[in-house]
Design a protein around this motif. Structure first.
Motif, PDB file in Angstrom:
ATOM      1  N   MET A   1     -62.534  12.029   3.865  1.00 21.66           N
ATOM      2  CA  MET A   1     -62.413  11.044   4.936  1.00 21.66           C
ATOM      3  C   MET A   1     -60.963  10.559   5.039  1.00 21.66           C
ATOM      4  SD  MET A   1     -64.792   7.679   5.450  1.00 21.66           S
ATOM      5  CE  MET A   1     -64.794   6.752   6.979  1.00 21.66           C
ATOM      6  N   GLY A   2     -60.056  11.522   5.182  1.00 20.46           N
ATOM      7  CA  GLY A   2     -58.660  11.165   5.391  1.00 20.46           C
ATOM      8  C   GLY A   2     -57.803  11.134   4.155  1.00 20.46           C
ATOM      9  N   SER A   3     -58.274  11.679   3.050  1.00 16.34           N
ATOM     10  CA  SER A   3     -57.571  11.520   1.772  1.00 16.34           C
ATOM     11  C   SER A   3     -56.254  12.281   1.673  1.00 16.34           C
ATOM     12  CB  SER A   3     -58.492  11.930   0.617  1.00 16.34           C
ATOM     13  OG  SER A   3     -59.573  11.031   0.518  1.00 16.34           O
ATOM     14  N   LEU A   4     -56.019  13.246   2.543  1.00 16.73           N
ATOM     15  CA  LEU A   4     -54.710  13.887   2.637  1.00 16.73           C
ATOM     16  C   LEU A   4     -53.888  13.309   3.788  1.00 16.73           C
ATOM     17  CD1 LEU A   4     -55.838  17.558   2.034  1.00 16.73           C
ATOM     18  CD2 LEU A   4     -53.983  16.469   0.765  1.00 16.73           C
ATOM     19  N   ARG A   5     -54.517  12.483   4.608  1.00 18.94           N
ATOM     20  CA  ARG A   5     -53.874  11.987   5.826  1.00 18.94           C
ATOM     21  C   ARG A   5     -53.481  10.525   5.714  1.00 18.94           C
ATOM     22  NH1 ARG A   5     -58.764  13.498   9.484  1.00 18.94           N
ATOM     23  NH2 ARG A   5     -59.830  13.694   7.469  1.00 18.94           N
ATOM     24  N   ASN A   6     -54.415   9.676   5.283  1.00 14.46           N
ATOM     25  CA  ASN A   6     -54.105   8.252   5.156  1.00 14.46           C
ATOM     26  C   ASN A   6     -52.961   7.974   4.185  1.00 14.46           C
ATOM     27  OD1 ASN A   6     -55.221   6.104   2.867  1.00 14.46           O
ATOM     28  ND2 ASN A   6     -54.746   5.164   4.839  1.00 14.46           N
ATOM     29  N   PRO A   7     -52.975   8.504   2.951  1.00 13.23           N
ATOM     30  CA  PRO A   7     -51.846   8.231   2.051  1.00 13.23           C
ATOM     31  C   PRO A   7     -50.545   8.868   2.508  1.00 13.23           C
ATOM     32  CG  PRO A   7     -53.387   9.748   1.019  1.00 13.23           C
ATOM     33  CD  PRO A   7     -54.046   9.248   2.265  1.00 13.23           C
ATOM     34  N   ALA A   8     -50.618   9.997   3.210  1.00 14.17           N
ATOM     35  CA  ALA A   8     -49.393  10.583   3.762  1.00 14.17           C
ATOM     36  C   ALA A   8     -48.772   9.616   4.763  1.00 14.17           C
ATOM     37  CB  ALA A   8     -49.700  11.920   4.419  1.00 14.17           C
ATOM     38  N   GLY A   9     -49.603   9.077   5.666  1.00 13.78           N
ATOM     39  CA  GLY A   9     -49.100   8.140   6.652  1.00 13.78           C
ATOM     40  C   GLY A   9     -48.548   6.873   6.034  1.00 13.78           C
ATOM     41  N   TRP A  10     -49.188   6.373   5.009  1.00 16.99           N
ATOM     42  CA  TRP A  10     -48.786   5.111   4.379  1.00 16.99           C
ATOM     43  C   TRP A  10     -47.634   5.263   3.385  1.00 16.99           C
ATOM     44  CZ3 TRP A  10     -53.946   2.099   3.120  1.00 16.99           C
ATOM     45  CH2 TRP A  10     -54.409   1.499   4.314  1.00 16.99           C
ATOM     46  N   ASN A  11     -47.215   6.506   3.128  1.00 15.66           N
ATOM     47  CA  ASN A  11     -46.109   6.728   2.196  1.00 15.66           C
ATOM     48  C   ASN A  11     -44.980   7.548   2.794  1.00 15.66           C
ATOM     49  OD1 ASN A  11     -47.006   5.634  -0.670  1.00 15.66           O
ATOM     50  ND2 ASN A  11     -48.801   6.560   0.273  1.00 15.66           N
ATOM     51  N   ASN A  12     -45.034   7.750   4.150  1.00 15.48           N
ATOM     52  CA  ASN A  12     -43.916   8.373   4.842  1.00 15.48           C
ATOM     53  C   ASN A  12     -43.670   9.813   4.401  1.00 15.48           C
ATOM     54  OD1 ASN A  12     -41.715   8.293   6.708  1.00 15.48           O
ATOM     55  ND2 ASN A  12     -40.296   7.927   5.018  1.00 15.48           N
TER      56      ASN A  12
ATOM     57  N   GLY B   1     -64.456  19.994  10.294  1.00 11.52           N
ATOM     58  CA  GLY B   1     -63.633  20.865   9.462  1.00 11.52           C
ATOM     59  C   GLY B   1     -62.397  21.362  10.169  1.00 11.52           C
ATOM     60  N   LEU B   2     -61.835  20.542  11.066  1.00 12.54           N
ATOM     61  CA  LEU B   2     -60.672  20.962  11.832  1.00 12.54           C
ATOM     62  C   LEU B   2     -59.398  20.824  11.014  1.00 12.54           C
ATOM     63  CD1 LEU B   2     -61.485  19.202  15.221  1.00 12.54           C
ATOM     64  CD2 LEU B   2     -62.016  21.558  14.522  1.00 12.54           C
ATOM     65  N   PRO B   3     -58.400  21.671  11.270  1.00 13.52           N
ATOM     66  CA  PRO B   3     -57.114  21.523  10.585  1.00 13.52           C
ATOM     67  C   PRO B   3     -56.348  20.331  11.143  1.00 13.52           C
ATOM     68  CG  PRO B   3     -56.952  23.261  12.219  1.00 13.52           C
ATOM     69  CD  PRO B   3     -58.396  22.825  12.206  1.00 13.52           C
ATOM     70  N   VAL B   4     -55.676  19.607  10.266  1.00 14.69           N
ATOM     71  CA  VAL B   4     -54.903  18.426  10.654  1.00 14.69           C
ATOM     72  C   VAL B   4     -53.611  18.386   9.849  1.00 14.69           C
ATOM     73  CG1 VAL B   4     -54.935  15.929  11.023  1.00 14.69           C
ATOM     74  CG2 VAL B   4     -57.103  17.185  10.868  1.00 14.69           C
ATOM     75  N   VAL B   5     -52.508  18.123  10.520  1.00 13.95           N
ATOM     76  CA  VAL B   5     -51.268  17.780   9.820  1.00 13.95           C
ATOM     77  C   VAL B   5     -50.959  16.319  10.124  1.00 13.95           C
ATOM     78  CG1 VAL B   5     -48.794  18.185   9.601  1.00 13.95           C
ATOM     79  CG2 VAL B   5     -50.346  20.129   9.864  1.00 13.95           C
ATOM     80  N   ALA B   6     -50.836  15.526   9.070  1.00 13.74           N
ATOM     81  CA  ALA B   6     -50.427  14.132   9.212  1.00 13.74           C
ATOM     82  C   ALA B   6     -48.912  14.067   9.149  1.00 13.74           C
ATOM     83  CB  ALA B   6     -51.040  13.279   8.111  1.00 13.74           C
ATOM     84  N   ILE B   7     -48.300  13.558  10.228  1.00  6.82           N
ATOM     85  CA  ILE B   7     -46.846  13.449  10.279  1.00  6.82           C
ATOM     86  C   ILE B   7     -46.454  11.979  10.161  1.00  6.82           C
ATOM     87  CG2 ILE B   7     -46.589  15.539  11.667  1.00  6.82           C
ATOM     88  CD1 ILE B   7     -46.210  13.727  14.133  1.00  6.82           C
ATOM     89  N   PRO B   8     -45.336  11.661   9.506  1.00 12.19           N
ATOM     90  CA  PRO B   8     -44.911  10.264   9.413  1.00 12.19           C
ATOM     91  C   PRO B   8     -44.413   9.759  10.756  1.00 12.19           C
ATOM     92  CG  PRO B   8     -43.308  11.706   8.357  1.00 12.19           C
ATOM     93  CD  PRO B   8     -44.463  12.575   8.752  1.00 12.19           C
ATOM     94  N   ALA B   9     -44.892   8.580  11.160  1.00 10.07           N
ATOM     95  CA  ALA B   9     -44.537   8.028  12.468  1.00 10.07           C
ATOM     96  C   ALA B   9     -43.374   7.056  12.405  1.00 10.07           C
ATOM     97  CB  ALA B   9     -45.750   7.323  13.077  1.00 10.07           C
ATOM     98  N   GLY B  10     -42.930   6.722  11.201  1.00  6.14           N
ATOM     99  CA  GLY B  10     -41.883   5.720  11.055  1.00  6.14           C
ATOM    100  C   GLY B  10     -42.442   4.442  10.480  1.00  6.14           C
TER     101      GLY B  10
END
Length: 470
Positions: free
Chosen positions: A174-185, A417-426
């Protein structure tokens, strides 16, 4: 030695291969950085002895290169098994247990030449997007030490952001590769289902919600690690081979992005998140990718009901035996007990109805992908919250009715099961990081990495280093 830590993983590997950098020098710098900053953030746990790691690095310098990660230090999320290292899962029930064998993706990283230095911290059993547990304690956000780093791959994201590693692995339900990526730039990638094999134990067919993937400070390093981890595993029937991503070229021109914002107002969002994410998407628009504000394509309540049904069913199957065992029953956190209780109350028809909703959402999403290449959403609905609370009880005045409702923004991709890349937004007004999810159709992992690379070359947000590294 400081300089070698600012290189990308691909640059480090190339420097080692050409004799311009030794694995021993890189390991010395890595251990020095860990010694300097890990005490403040608590990202890397179960760290191996320095003498052992330096000896392994020296051996790598004398050996024929094993693969594309030869001589690179890496730490593995503490939900996965690394031969000879503890796998606590953040739970007292497993504290001190030592893995006898590598999980499949770990074995692939080892075969590619990576050197395992230890583990990265995670919430207990990976439940919740806040990395704290009774075994290893709390991992803190390097951009604000009083704030959470997210989760469940929180230790991995912080190790990257704090300059202790250039590569890290993680898992994502549920976002475990995406949420921390966003919150840590940094960057995090949830690959298409089946591209990366799981741990391989237990049931192999029904509970398809989570997947493993890479985290890094640039898209090229995501691709480097993903190619090593990818490929069919003979003992896992749902895995598949996929064409290598290679080094992604920056390609955004001509792509269409459906900006789904807050799902038509259905999801509460803290102030400033949507504006920051729209600014990030403006970078891709300037690079030639059209961005269309798009109405919610599916009913929010139906998605949520499908998700919590299938998630609790899966978690109850995995964690239920621990509740049934008197030796571990009293060691489960409240979220785990709630998941087991919810899952055991379900009927077979409840699960079937949830799967029908999931199927309807798949059909609707594929229709949306006929006109758009990418769906875009924020990586979280809230800014990093204080590290001394377990989860936010309200967002923008709306009460949260479960420990994970505030991460609802991640479930459209997770369900399918879609592919997602989390990018830092600033960074927002308070100086806290946020990210954007770039979501593609099944199998479009390489395309997403190309778009992320175009964005990275225009922004390079991870170069905005945390204050503790200044």
């Amino acid at each position: 030695m400081e300089t070698c830590l600012t290189l990308s993983a691909a640059e480090q590997a190339a420097a080692i291969a050409r004799g311009r950098l030794t694995a021993e020098t890189l390991m010395e710098a890595t251990l020095d950085r860990i010694g300097a900053v890990n005490g403040a953030v608590n990202a890397i746990v179960s760290l191996r002895a320095s003498e052992e790691l330096l000896a392994e690095a020296r051996a790598a310098d004398c050996a024929t290169p094993a693969g594309p990660l030869h001589g690179l230090p890496i730490a593995i999320k503490d939900l996965a098994n690394v031969r000879g290292l503890p796998t606590s899962m953040g739970s007292p029930a497993f504290a001190g247990q030592v893995a006898e064998a590598d999980d499949p993706h770990v074995a692939r990283l080892r075969a590619a030449g990576a050197i395992f230095i230890g583990k990265t911290n995670t919430p207990e059993f990976g439940l919740g997007s806040h990395t704290y547990n009774p075994v290893h304690g709390t991992t803190r956000n390097p951009y604000a030490l009083d704030r959470t780093c997210g989760g469940s791959s929180g230790g991995a994201a912080v190790a990257l952001a704090a300059g202790m590693l250039t590569l890290a692995d993680g898992s994502d339900m549920m976002g475990s590769l995406r949420n921390p990526a966003g919150w840590n730039n940094v960057y995090g990638m949830r690959p298409s289902w089946g591209r990366v094999p799981s741990g391989g134990g237990g049931e192999l067919y029904l509970h398809r919600l989570s997947t493993l993937g890479p985290m890094a400070r640039c898209p090229a390093d995501l691709a480097l690690q993903l190619d090593v981890m990818s490929g069919a595993e003979r003992m896992q029937p749902m895995t598949r081979d996929a064409a290598p991503c290679g080094t992604p070229e920056p390609r955004a021109r001509g792509r269409r992005i459906a900006w789904l914002r807050d799902w038509g107002g259905a999801w509460p969002m803290e102030e400033g998140i949507l504006a920051l994410c729209e600014s990030a998407l403006g970078v891709l628009d300037a690079a030639g990718a059209g961005v269309d504000a798009t109405a919610a394509p599916f009913d929010r309540d139906a998605l949520w009901q499908s998700w919590i049904t299938l998630r609790s069913w899966s978690n109850a199957a995995d964690l239920g035996p621990l509740l049934d065992d008197p030796a571990t029953a009293g060691q489960l956190k409240p979220a785990a007990l709630w998941e087991i209780e919810q899952g055991r109350a379900l009927s077979a028809l409840d699960v079937h109805r949830a799967s029908l909703i999931r199927s309807d959402w798949y059909r609707e999403a594929m229709t949306l992908f006929e006109t758009h290449d990418v769906l875009a959403l924020p990586t979280a609905q809230a800014w990093p919250f204080p590290a001394d609370i377990d989860w936010p009880k309200e967002i923008a005045g709306t009460q949260m009715d479960t420990y994970h409702r505030w991460m609802e923004v991640t479930i459209p991709a997770s369900l399918l099961g879609l592919p997602v890349v989390a990018i830092p937004a600033g960074f927002g007004a308070a100086g806290l990081p946020m990210g954007v999810q770039l979501i593609g159709a099944p199998g479009t992992d390489a395309m997403l990495l190309e778009m992320a690379e175009a964005y990275h070359r225009a922004t390079d947000w991870p170069r905005a280093r945390p204050p503790l590294l200044s």
